[in-house]
Structures are given as C-alpha cells and as structure tokens.
Design a protein around this motif. Structure first.
Motif, PDB file in Angstrom:
ATOM      1  N   ASP A   1      -5.425   3.261   5.430  1.00 32.40           N
ATOM      2  CA  ASP A   1      -4.382   3.491   4.531  1.00 32.40           C
ATOM      3  C   ASP A   1      -4.479   5.030   4.001  1.00 32.40           C
ATOM      4  O   ASP A   1      -5.379   5.592   3.941  1.00 32.40           O
TER       5      ASP A   1
ATOM      6  N   LYS B   1       6.485  -6.807   7.379  1.00 34.03           N
ATOM      7  CA  LYS B   1       4.988  -6.026   7.528  1.00 34.03           C
ATOM      8  C   LYS B   1       3.904  -7.105   7.693  1.00 34.03           C
ATOM      9  O   LYS B   1       4.013  -7.897   6.753  1.00 34.03           O
TER      10      LYS B   1
ATOM     11  N   CYS C   1      -5.614  -7.714   8.189  1.00 33.37           N
ATOM     12  CA  CYS C   1      -6.733  -8.268   6.969  1.00 33.37           C
ATOM     13  C   CYS C   1      -7.032  -9.577   7.146  1.00 33.37           C
ATOM     14  O   CYS C   1      -8.103  -9.626   7.703  1.00 33.37           O
TER      15      CYS C   1
HETATM   16  C1  GAL Z   1      -3.562  -2.962   3.642  1.00 34.28           C
HETATM   17  C2  GAL Z   1      -2.407  -2.193   4.144  1.00 34.28           C
HETATM   18  C3  GAL Z   1      -1.549  -1.578   2.902  1.00 34.28           C
HETATM   19  C4  GAL Z   1      -1.032  -2.629   1.781  1.00 34.28           C
HETATM   20  C5  GAL Z   1      -2.345  -3.646   1.561  1.00 34.28           C
HETATM   21  C6  GAL Z   1      -1.824  -4.748   0.619  1.00 34.28           C
HETATM   22  O1  GAL Z   1      -4.177  -3.426   4.578  1.00 34.28           O
HETATM   23  O2  GAL Z   1      -2.931  -1.164   4.920  1.00 34.28           O
HETATM   24  O3  GAL Z   1      -0.435  -0.750   3.161  1.00 34.28           O
HETATM   25  O4  GAL Z   1      -0.133  -3.347   2.552  1.00 34.28           O
HETATM   26  O5  GAL Z   1      -2.956  -4.181   2.693  1.00 34.28           O
HETATM   27  O6  GAL Z   1      -3.013  -5.515   0.346  1.00 34.28           O
END
Ligand code: GAL
Length: 650
Positions: free
Chosen positions: A464, A399, A403
């Motif tokens: 999310d 994944k 970010c």
């Molecule tokens: C978000 C993501 C989540 C999770 C999280 C971890 O950006 O959408 O599913 O992975 O980061 O920090």
C-alpha cells in the motif's frame, strides 16, 4: 585544599573542559517527531522493526533505525564540529534491501555512501561540520524500491562547541499552479480507443471541456449504439467489430472533433482506468451517501470532463465477520449464498443506477479469502454468487484483494497464487456486462509476469502507498521492472493516488507530499500507464489539486492508445529520465530530480533511444512549446520535482 579553593579549581576545570572539550550528543537523543520515512516510525536505539540495531551481524547500543527514503533535517549553529556514524542495512532483513546514505550541509553534498546492501558490514561515516548551519541526513532506496530498506544510523553522534544540534521541520513549499485553464471552445479529452465485449452494455461518456451548453454527436457508431446529444453519453450494445467513430462537441464558440476507435471484441480497459476509490480517503468510514456525493463531486468539480469516470467502493461495504452477525443476529449471506451488504449500503442497485445516470462507472471490492483485509465477508467458496451479484448490482470494476486468502494457503507457490484469480476470472467472464478485473496481491510472485494470463486487466505491483515522499517515490521509481508487461487491457498498478485530502479513516489531512512531489506523482503515474484512482475527498478539492488532476496533455500521456509503459533510460545518483513512446510517434519524457536540492537534469536523446535529429520539445504541465533541440534537452528541476515534456521529431 580549602572548600573555597576546591570550588574555584573545579569551576575553572569545568569551564576549560567545556571550552576545549566539546559537547557530544547522539542523533537518537534528538527529537525525531519530524523525521520523514518511507515506512514505519524511526526506532530510537532500535531498528525500524524494534530489534537491537545490527549491521553485518555487529550490534550497536545507540543509533536510529529508519526506513528509506528517510530525511532528517537539523539546524546547527555553525559550531558543530563533526558527525560520525556506522551506517548500513539492518541484519533483520536477511540479505535484502539496499540503501544509500547521503548527507547535505547548507545544500552541498558532504557525503554519499556506496549502495549498501542487506548483510554487508557497516560503513564508517565521519563528516566535518565546521560552519554548517543546515544539515540533512538522508537515506535513499537502491535499485529495487524501498522494500526491506531498514536503514540504520548506528552510533550516530555529533560533537559540538556551541549549542547542540536541533532537528527541524521539513521545508515548506508553496503550492504552485502550472496548468492554464482549459479554453472556452470545445475540446474532447476522452481516450481515443474504447473496448467493449459483444453484447455487453456500452458506456462511454464523451469527456469535453469548454463552455456549456454543449451538444454532442457521433458519426460511424455501430447499430445498437447511440449518443445522447445533451450528455455525450454513448450507450447501447452491439456486435463484434472495430468501428471508426468521429466524436463531435459543439458550443456557441466552436466545434471539436476526435476520432474514436470502438473495439467490440474480447478486450476491455484498452486505456488505464481513471476514477476515484474510497480507501485512501475514508478507509472503512464509508456509506452510501459518501459514495453518492463523491460521484456528484466528480461531475460538479468538472473532473468528468477530463476523462475521470470510475467511482469505486473499497473494503467495508459488506458485513463484518463477527460483530455484524452478533449485532444483527443474521448471516452475511442469504440462503442462496448471495452476499448481503451492511447497513451503510442499503441498496446497491439504486446506488449504481444513480452513478451510471451521471455518465460514470462504478467499482466494488472483495477478497478471495474468507475475509477481507479489514475483517469483512470475503468471496471464499462463493465466487460464483459474488460475480453474479456484482453484475446484477451493475458494477463495472472489481478489485480482488488477496488478504484473507492468506489463511487458506500460507506459503503459496505460483500455482496457488494464480488459482483464486483464475477462479474469479472464470465467473466474471460469464456475466452479461464488462467488469474490469483488478488484482490486488501486492506484487507477489512477480504478478506483472502473469496477471494478464489469469484474466487481470490490472494488478497491484506493490504494497500500500501512503502520502510520503519515501513511499510514493519508493514505489513509483521501482516500476521499471514491470515496464515490458503493460499493454492495452493489462496494466501494472503501483497503487492509488495520494494527492488532496486523504486519511484512510474518518479524519482527513492534506497530503504530506510537497507540491513538487505531487507533480512527480501524477507525472510518473501517467508515464507508467498506471490506473489513475484519486484517493481524496472530492468535496474538498482545492485549486491546486484540481489543477493537478485536470491537465489534459498529461492525462493524454496516461491514456495514450499505444499503451506502452515508460521505461527508465537514464539514472544518476539523483536524476532519472523516463520515456514513454506515444501513438503519434512522439515521446513523453519525464526528467525527475530525486535529490533534496534543485538541480539540472539532462535527457540525452541518444540515451533515450531516439534517432539522431532535431526534436520539438513541449512542456506538458505548462502546455508551452520550449523550442527545438538537438542532441539533448536539459532543465533545472526542483527538489523532488519533475519536468514533463513531449518530444516530437521535426
Ligand atoms: C489492502 C489493499 C488496500 C485496501 C485495503 C482494504 O490490502 O492493498 O488498497 O484495499 O486492503 O482493506
């Protein structure tokens, strides 16, 4: 006037005014602890973002700033006279967002606004509440999901004679189990198609229900690939080709067979990945033991026999940007740039060996930026090393979460959005094993249009998810825009499942979705051919959640080899009907009720695009034939619930 007389007159006039002039209370003066909404918390006399309430440029002192889908339930004594408000989308969204404001009294609809869009002036609401005892103030998302749906009930006020209205808790729905247990005779449930690259290790576990001991065999496997008689694990490696294999499972009660196409070629993830991910469960509160236990529970609970197979580690397995360095005095990478794990993950290779040994696969997470969302080491400038080490550790799934990349490009255009994903795809392709590539960038730049082109096997289409109706339904019912872009090897991903015990941290709670909402969640994600990643603590699965996740006819809709995503064919104010064509020529049809009271939903066959004729209809949750239908099929559907059927031409 004497003091006595003065007191008498004022008491009388007070009494009269309380009899004649009713009391008034603003909605924003009531307790909003039980208000449910799709995002954020209700703003008291401010918008959901905390700004002055503003609709169409006009400001309001009082009111409630919610976010769709939201629900406020109130108890009245039958003597509340009226409810008035100015409703609309808060100007803080620019011209974005679209919301409908709906009011129910004693399960009857009293008011429904037009679909109000960001930037439009407020609409005036005035509802007579005489005799009403149960009131619901709802906002529902428009045609584009819940994003920017900042829904204001401005100047919202009750006028009452008796007692002031009181907010109430959301209705409780008892858990109900629909699916009968799997038979004791063998039944093979794993997908009928599996893709692997030439020379990459094959790992396909025959998922089968039925009494143990069970023995497995397979006819037609290519050279280099074998099946383990006891575990049903098919392993090995082989050359390019399309192989027709017959899988066989036997126990003392009988024998099951299933045809499998083993496609050894350039494409993997020919059906949506199914498994578990740590994030919705524990967030950053993870360690090797929890991951290992989750793998064990996937087997012990029997989920593995229904095709669940990935155990994916999300954020927080690597070192944190400052703290770990300070505490450990070390670096986050070794001299060659290979990433180091934090102390919670002492030996990744040992962990993946353990997971593979159970017949499962395993995934990992990182960001293309210098840091992950939770502030841990990212891949930026070390993409090659990261792809190499993930493969060396034995991971099967990555994944890749945008970010921290936001600090590299602030306002990315399409080229900038694609670049980091192409970069990592390039290195993944060089590895000697297949790694399912999951893009996570929340749908930016309409990623569904190009996620496949940059090498993605799946891509998040949204922000999310959380375990509320507003969030789940807002996301799920907004996926029609992505329908044309899903195909075998390339899937739209509306985020992970929020059933069971979730928490995003050390403390878990039961999913706040009602049982009917959970049936909707699993039905919709199956119709959408979405990756199915369970996000709860597998050691605490209750009977309801396990039942929900082990209906093989529902899972088969998700795993269907045609790989077409359902499209929305019918949409009324509360009802939606989604249709997914299946490989055997039949259709999976979901009749959804987005409304707050049970109602009848109708699937008109012509509107679904079905040829005229007679159709056999099977209820997939109950695994029961419902009979033959001509023209249409209709059913009573619970509040926020679903009836999921398979429709086959006679
Ligand atoms: C978000 C993501 C989540 C999770 C999280 C971890 O950006 O959408 O599913 O992975 O980061 O920090």
């Amino acid at each position: 006037m004497t003091l006595k007389r003065f007191l008498l007159v004022s008491t009388l006039s007070l009494l009269c005014s309380s009899l004649l002039n009713a009391g008034e209370v603003y909605l924003s003066e009531l307790d909003m602890a039980n208000c449910q909404q799709g995002w954020g918390q209700p703003g008291i006399n401010v918008s959901v973002d905390g700004n002055k309430l503003t609709i169409g440029g006009e400001q309001y002192d009082k009111g409630l700033g919610t976010h769709s889908d939201s629900a406020i339930l109130l108890q009245l004594d039958g003597k509340v006279k009226s409810f008035t408000a100015m409703v609309g989308v808060d100007s803080e969204t620019g011209a974005r967002g679209s919301v409908r404001f709906v009011i129910y009294g004693d399960n009857k609809k009293l008011y429904s606004s037009e679909l109000l869009k960001g930037g439009q002036p407020a609409t005036q609401v005035a509802v007579d509440l005489s005799g009403v005892r149960e009131l619901m103030l709802l906002t529902t998302a428009g045609d584009n999901g819940i994003d920017y749906d900042h829904a204001n009930w401005a100047q919202a006020k009750f006028v009452y004679d008796g007692a002031a209205p009181k907010t109430a808790s959301q209705p409780v729905e008892e858990k109900y189990i629909l699916t009968p247990p799997a038979p004791a005779e063998p039944r093979i449930n794993s997908a009928s198609i599996f893709g692997v690259r030439p020379g990459s290790p094959v790992l396909y576990t025959i998922a089968a229900t039925g009494e143990r001991p069970m023995t497995f065999s397979a006819k037609g496997l290519p050279k280099g690939v074998t099946v383990d008689e006891k575990t049903g694990q098919i392993t090995g490696q082989t050359v390019r080709g399309s192989y027709k294999v017959t899988l066989i499972a036997k126990n003392k009660l009988g024998k099951a067979t299933k045809e499998l196409t083993l496609e050894v070629g350039d494409k993997i993830a020919l059906t949506p990945p199914m498994g578990w991910n740590s994030w919705n469960c524990w967030g950053c509160a993870i360690d090797e033991a929890k991951i290992r236990d989750s793998a064990q529970w996937l087997v012990k609970s029997g989920l593995i026999n229904h095709g669940w197979q990935y155990i994916n580690i999300d954020d927080c397995w690597m070192k944190k940007l400052d703290t770990d360095d300070e505490v450990l005095g070390g670096t986050r990478r070794d001299e060659q740039g290979y990433i180091l794990t934090n102390k919670n993950f002492p030996d990744m290779r040992k962990l993946t060996d353990y997971i593979h040994g159970l017949g499962l696969k395993t995934g990992i997470y990182i960001s293309p930026g210098p840091s992950t969302c939770a502030g841990f080491e990212g891949s930026y400038k070390y993409e090659k090393q990261d792809a190499e080490i993930f493969a060396a550790w034995g991971f099967d799934y990555l994944k890749y979460d945008w970010c921290g990349y936001g600090s590299i490009v602030r306002n990315p255009d399409l080229v900038a959005l694609k670049l980091p994903y192409i970069h990592m795809a390039h290195y993944l392709a060089q590895q000697p094993r297949d790694i399912v590539y999951s893009l996570c960038q929340y749908g930016m730049g309409e990623v569904w249009q190009w996620g496949g082109e940059v090498g993605g096997n799946c891509w998040r289409t949204t922000g999310d998810i959380v375990d509320t109706w507003g969030s789940m339904a807002g996301i799920g019912f907004d996926q029609a825009k992505c329908t044309p872009f899903a195909r075998p090897g390339n899937w739209n991903d509306p985020d992970m499942l929020v059933v069971g015990k979730v928490g995003w941290g050390p403390n878990l709670h039961d999913s706040r979705l009602t049982p009917s909402e959970q049936y909707t969640h699993i039905s919709l994600w199956s119709l959408l051919a979405s990756p199915l990643l369970i996000g709860c603590d597998l050691s605490q699965l209750d009977e309801f959640t396990l039942n929900l996740l082990t209906n093989d006819e529902v899972i088969a809709v998700n795993q269907d080899s045609l790989g077409v995503q359902a499209g929305r064919k019918i949409q009324t104010e509360e009802g939606e009907v989604w249709v997914k064509p299946l490989a055997d020529g039949s259709y999976a049809v979901g009749l959804f009720n987005r409304g707050y009271i049970a109602s009848e939903i109708e699937a008109d066959f012509a509107a679904l695009g079905l040829k005229p004729g007679k159709y056999q209809v099977r209820d997939l949750w109950r695994q029961q034939e419902l009979g033959n239908f001509k023209g249409s099929f209709k059913s009573q559907v619970p509040r926020h619930g679903v009836v999921l059927v398979k429709v086959t031409r006679k």
